[in-house]
Write a protein that holds these residues in place. Sequence first.
Motif, PDB file in Angstrom:
ATOM      1  N   ARG A 197       0.927  -1.231  -0.053  1.00  0.00           N
ATOM      2  CA  ARG A 197       0.164   0.061  -0.040  1.00  0.00           C
ATOM      3  C   ARG A 197       0.796   1.302   0.003  1.00  0.00           C
ATOM      4  O   ARG A 197       0.657   2.308  -0.630  1.00  0.00           O
ATOM      5  CB  ARG A 197      -0.903   0.128   1.323  1.00  0.00           C
ATOM      6  CG  ARG A 197      -2.311  -0.867   1.136  1.00  0.00           C
ATOM      7  CD  ARG A 197      -2.841  -0.662   2.359  1.00  0.00           C
ATOM      8  NE  ARG A 197      -4.133  -1.786   2.141  1.00  0.00           N
ATOM      9  CZ  ARG A 197      -5.303  -1.551   1.979  1.00  0.00           C
ATOM     10  NH1 ARG A 197      -5.682  -0.213   1.814  1.00  0.00           N
ATOM     11  NH2 ARG A 197      -6.262  -2.397   1.898  1.00  0.00           N
ATOM     12  N   ALA A 198       1.913   1.273   0.870  1.00  0.00           N
ATOM     13  CA  ALA A 198       2.759   2.341   0.941  1.00  0.00           C
ATOM     14  C   ALA A 198       3.521   2.526  -0.266  1.00  0.00           C
ATOM     15  O   ALA A 198       3.527   3.762  -1.027  1.00  0.00           O
ATOM     16  CB  ALA A 198       3.787   2.187   2.004  1.00  0.00           C
ATOM     17  N   GLY A 199       4.033   1.466  -1.091  1.00  0.00           N
ATOM     18  CA  GLY A 199       4.661   1.513  -2.151  1.00  0.00           C
ATOM     19  C   GLY A 199       3.746   1.900  -3.589  1.00  0.00           C
ATOM     20  O   GLY A 199       3.958   2.713  -4.015  1.00  0.00           O
ATOM     21  N   LEU A 200       2.452   1.422  -3.125  1.00  0.00           N
ATOM     22  CA  LEU A 200       1.428   1.754  -4.409  1.00  0.00           C
ATOM     23  C   LEU A 200       1.242   2.898  -4.326  1.00  0.00           C
ATOM     24  O   LEU A 200       0.999   3.834  -5.511  1.00  0.00           O
ATOM     25  CB  LEU A 200       0.192   0.803  -4.175  1.00  0.00           C
ATOM     26  CG  LEU A 200      -0.999   1.029  -4.963  1.00  0.00           C
ATOM     27  CD1 LEU A 200      -0.686   0.627  -6.375  1.00  0.00           C
ATOM     28  CD2 LEU A 200      -2.125   0.130  -4.420  1.00  0.00           C
ATOM     29  N   GLY A 201       0.770   3.710  -3.100  1.00  0.00           N
ATOM     30  CA  GLY A 201       0.652   5.158  -2.998  1.00  0.00           C
ATOM     31  C   GLY A 201       1.467   5.842  -3.680  1.00  0.00           C
ATOM     32  O   GLY A 201       1.369   6.966  -4.503  1.00  0.00           O
ATOM     33  N   GLU A 202       2.835   5.673  -3.391  1.00  0.00           N
ATOM     34  CA  GLU A 202       4.018   6.333  -3.984  1.00  0.00           C
ATOM     35  C   GLU A 202       4.166   6.198  -5.367  1.00  0.00           C
ATOM     36  O   GLU A 202       4.267   7.368  -6.104  1.00  0.00           O
ATOM     37  CB  GLU A 202       5.326   5.969  -3.179  1.00  0.00           C
ATOM     38  CG  GLU A 202       5.412   6.286  -1.749  1.00  0.00           C
ATOM     39  CD  GLU A 202       6.747   5.704  -1.101  1.00  0.00           C
ATOM     40  OE1 GLU A 202       7.547   5.024  -2.047  1.00  0.00           O
ATOM     41  OE2 GLU A 202       6.842   5.743   0.107  1.00  0.00           O
ATOM     42  N   LEU A 203       3.743   5.105  -6.115  1.00  0.00           N
ATOM     43  CA  LEU A 203       3.978   4.875  -7.220  1.00  0.00           C
ATOM     44  C   LEU A 203       2.906   5.789  -8.010  1.00  0.00           C
ATOM     45  O   LEU A 203       3.115   6.079  -9.144  1.00  0.00           O
ATOM     46  CB  LEU A 203       4.067   3.479  -7.544  1.00  0.00           C
ATOM     47  CG  LEU A 203       5.140   2.733  -7.367  1.00  0.00           C
ATOM     48  CD1 LEU A 203       5.025   1.069  -7.498  1.00  0.00           C
ATOM     49  CD2 LEU A 203       6.205   2.990  -8.255  1.00  0.00           C
TER      50      LEU A 203
ATOM     51  N   VAL B 294       1.136   8.369  -6.936  1.00  0.00           N
ATOM     52  CA  VAL B 294       1.536   9.758  -6.943  1.00  0.00           C
ATOM     53  C   VAL B 294       2.336  10.177  -7.971  1.00  0.00           C
ATOM     54  O   VAL B 294       2.381  11.213  -8.773  1.00  0.00           O
ATOM     55  CB  VAL B 294       1.952  10.224  -5.524  1.00  0.00           C
ATOM     56  CG1 VAL B 294       2.254  11.735  -5.622  1.00  0.00           C
ATOM     57  CG2 VAL B 294       0.813  10.098  -4.697  1.00  0.00           C
ATOM     58  N   GLU B 295       3.632   9.210  -7.952  1.00  0.00           N
ATOM     59  CA  GLU B 295       4.430   9.656  -9.052  1.00  0.00           C
ATOM     60  C   GLU B 295       4.201   9.573 -10.712  1.00  0.00           C
ATOM     61  O   GLU B 295       4.565  10.208 -11.371  1.00  0.00           O
ATOM     62  CB  GLU B 295       5.920   8.548  -8.935  1.00  0.00           C
ATOM     63  CG  GLU B 295       6.706   8.716  -9.872  1.00  0.00           C
ATOM     64  CD  GLU B 295       8.086   7.671  -9.408  1.00  0.00           C
ATOM     65  OE1 GLU B 295       8.779   7.823 -10.194  1.00  0.00           O
ATOM     66  OE2 GLU B 295       8.098   7.271  -8.317  1.00  0.00           O
ATOM     67  N   LEU B 296       3.328   8.368 -10.870  1.00  0.00           N
ATOM     68  CA  LEU B 296       2.839   8.146 -12.050  1.00  0.00           C
ATOM     69  C   LEU B 296       1.883   9.397 -12.564  1.00  0.00           C
ATOM     70  O   LEU B 296       1.886   9.958 -13.627  1.00  0.00           O
ATOM     71  CB  LEU B 296       1.940   6.936 -12.148  1.00  0.00           C
ATOM     72  CG  LEU B 296       1.469   6.521 -13.522  1.00  0.00           C
ATOM     73  CD1 LEU B 296       2.626   6.322 -14.684  1.00  0.00           C
ATOM     74  CD2 LEU B 296       0.572   5.239 -13.294  1.00  0.00           C
ATOM     75  N   ALA B 297       1.030   9.659 -11.564  1.00  0.00           N
ATOM     76  CA  ALA B 297      -0.066  10.674 -11.674  1.00  0.00           C
ATOM     77  C   ALA B 297       0.834  12.276 -11.962  1.00  0.00           C
ATOM     78  O   ALA B 297       0.560  12.866 -12.867  1.00  0.00           O
ATOM     79  CB  ALA B 297      -0.728  10.931 -10.731  1.00  0.00           C
ATOM     80  N   GLY B 298       2.062  12.232 -11.234  1.00  0.00           N
ATOM     81  CA  GLY B 298       2.872  13.488 -11.483  1.00  0.00           C
ATOM     82  C   GLY B 298       3.491  13.348 -12.813  1.00  0.00           C
ATOM     83  O   GLY B 298       3.460  14.451 -13.437  1.00  0.00           O
ATOM     84  N   ARG B 299       3.784  12.373 -13.611  1.00  0.00           N
ATOM     85  CA  ARG B 299       4.399  12.302 -14.625  1.00  0.00           C
ATOM     86  C   ARG B 299       3.459  12.577 -15.911  1.00  0.00           C
ATOM     87  O   ARG B 299       3.535  13.090 -16.837  1.00  0.00           O
ATOM     88  CB  ARG B 299       5.008  10.645 -14.946  1.00  0.00           C
ATOM     89  CG  ARG B 299       6.143  10.455 -14.361  1.00  0.00           C
ATOM     90  CD  ARG B 299       6.817   9.160 -14.836  1.00  0.00           C
ATOM     91  NE  ARG B 299       8.039   8.991 -13.918  1.00  0.00           N
ATOM     92  CZ  ARG B 299       8.545   7.633 -13.980  1.00  0.00           C
ATOM     93  NH1 ARG B 299       8.026   6.759 -14.722  1.00  0.00           N
ATOM     94  NH2 ARG B 299       9.499   7.557 -13.310  1.00  0.00           N
TER      95      ARG B 299
END
Length: 170
Positions: A125-131, A133-138
């Motif tokens: 979950r922690a990794g999924l959230g970070e990924l 947010v990073e993907l949405a940022g890209r």
Amino acid sequence: MGPLEPNYAELAFGLVVFFLIFAMLAKVILPRAERILAGRRDATEGRQERAEALRAEADATLAALRAEIGAAQHEAARIRQEATDEGAALIAAIRAEGQRERAELVTSARASIALDRELAEIELRAGLGELAVELAGRVVGEPLAAFAAERESVERFLAEQDGAARPQRH
């Protein structure tokens, strides 16, 4: 002198010698012969009596030995039965102990698996959230990490997904 007229001196001498020999036989030889015959009779009858006594003693000893052998066989059968019962009890106890240990191991393994699953889920979950947010940022072209942390949108989304997914599991 003829056969009908005996010579009285010879006749008297013959009678005296006859009685002397008879007395000697009666006093010396016959008692000795009687003792010898009695000794032989005692030896024969004594041996026979001793043989009968020995036979009776042997029969009694044989009966006692047979009784002891019977008792020993009975005792051996009892000991074998006790050993069999004890062995069966030990096998049952060991089997029960093995089943108890197996149940403990299964319970412990299930708990460990559940804990590992929970830890893996939290980590994912922690990794999924970070990924996410990073993907949405890209996709947007701007960093969204501060925005997502401020609004807690990832945690809210995951909580909604948990609420929707949990009823399906049960």
